[in-house]
Enzyme design. Sequence first.
Site, PDB file in Angstrom:
ATOM      1  N   HIS A 259      -9.978  -7.596   6.917  1.00 23.87           N
ATOM      2  CA  HIS A 259      -9.725  -6.462   7.797  1.00 23.87           C
ATOM      3  C   HIS A 259      -8.245  -6.133   7.877  1.00 23.87           C
ATOM      4  O   HIS A 259      -7.852  -4.968   7.947  1.00 23.87           O
ATOM      5  CB  HIS A 259     -10.246  -6.749   9.208  1.00 23.87           C
ATOM      6  N   CYS A 260      -7.395  -7.152   7.844  1.00 25.11           N
ATOM      7  CA  CYS A 260      -5.997  -6.945   8.221  1.00 25.11           C
ATOM      8  C   CYS A 260      -5.178  -6.163   7.202  1.00 25.11           C
ATOM      9  O   CYS A 260      -4.694  -5.073   7.489  1.00 25.11           O
ATOM     10  CB  CYS A 260      -5.329  -8.298   8.493  1.00 25.11           C
TER      11      CYS A 260
END
Length: 418
Positions: A259-260
């Site tokens: 996600h990051c």
Amino acid sequence: MEFDLAVIGLGYVGLPLAREAARAGLRVAGLDRDAELVAGLAAGRSHVDDVSPEAVRTMLDRDFHPTTDETVLDRARNIVICVPTPLSSDQGPDLTAVIGATRAVAEHLAPGTLVVLESTTYPGTTDEVVRPLLEMNGLVAGADFHLAFSPERIDPGNPVYGVANTPKVVGGHTAACADAAAAFYGKFIEHVVQAKGTREAEMAKLLENTYRHVNIALVNEMAVFCNELGIDLWDAIDCAATKPFGFQAFRPGPGVGGHCIPIDPNYLSYKVRSLGYPFRFVELAQEINDRMPRYVAERAQQLLNREGRALKGARVLLLGVTYKPDIADQRESPATAVARRLLALGAELTYHDPHVPDWDVDGNAITCADLHDGLADADLAVLLQNHRDYDAALLADRARLLLDTRGVVPSRPTVEAL
């Protein structure tokens, strides 16, 4: 029962947070809309790599209460929102889950409660989106309740740093809000760092991941031209990393996942665009990292061509399809984009991943091969993720041809690094 903490969102951020708070002796409730997920937790099962079933059962023994019932918020002194913020169609954060969770909190908000947003988003979200929703029933942030932002710093699969020993940044709507948040997190986190405000805390998270995003893009672009120049970039990076100051080693790969890194910098770019400026560093880094899966497919094609074999109809084995080593998480994994491109070029794909029993790409189920049989049958193997289960020397010896996108396989005439 009264709860010291209610965590909204029991995913890869919320569940480890709940576990650490319960471990410290806090009474914890977990609220999630997914009834199946909640039922699994109540039965002692875990859906998160970093939280074992044994850990869930220990949490339950300590009165952890997973639920889908929002009225649990009536009995919580501290509420932390850990819901997902995916990209929207305009490449900004989709705040649907944050808004929904905040509205639920507002319906049950009591004076004196601490509310913390941990979901990653653009600077200003806590003050411009969350605070007005929480105040819609007449309570005022900083006067009647405490409001803060604290960026999650979960690193899935990290055996050294977890919730307790990773410094926790908090930014409050007011100084008193920051103090309340710091005091709360200080009960189960070793070191708490107070930011100047919510915007600074929100920016800190985006800065951390933008830094990684840009530096990964740098070495990914270098990998492309170093191959053309006949330079071993992996060796060059290892040499540069011996400098004890002024350099941090980043290494190329088939793309970025999770996600990051592929998602969070877009939130910052989105906010900057709203001011009328392009954020060229982030946008260029995104472009470079996004094209790496295509480059991997091109290198696969070149390697087969060198051996007099066309990619169309070739048997290609993909090794490791998760976004990080030694976990099952496939979010934004570049393996999907690599597979999509290889399928479009006519390759016959199989895969092996010790953490992923079933895998599909755009609805196409990809056959899971036995590692040894898969290596023997494949015209080409592509190492996409370096799980510790993989013996690099074995891969080098058994594969007919191997494209190593992680720079870990010993040199052989049949092995080529990215």
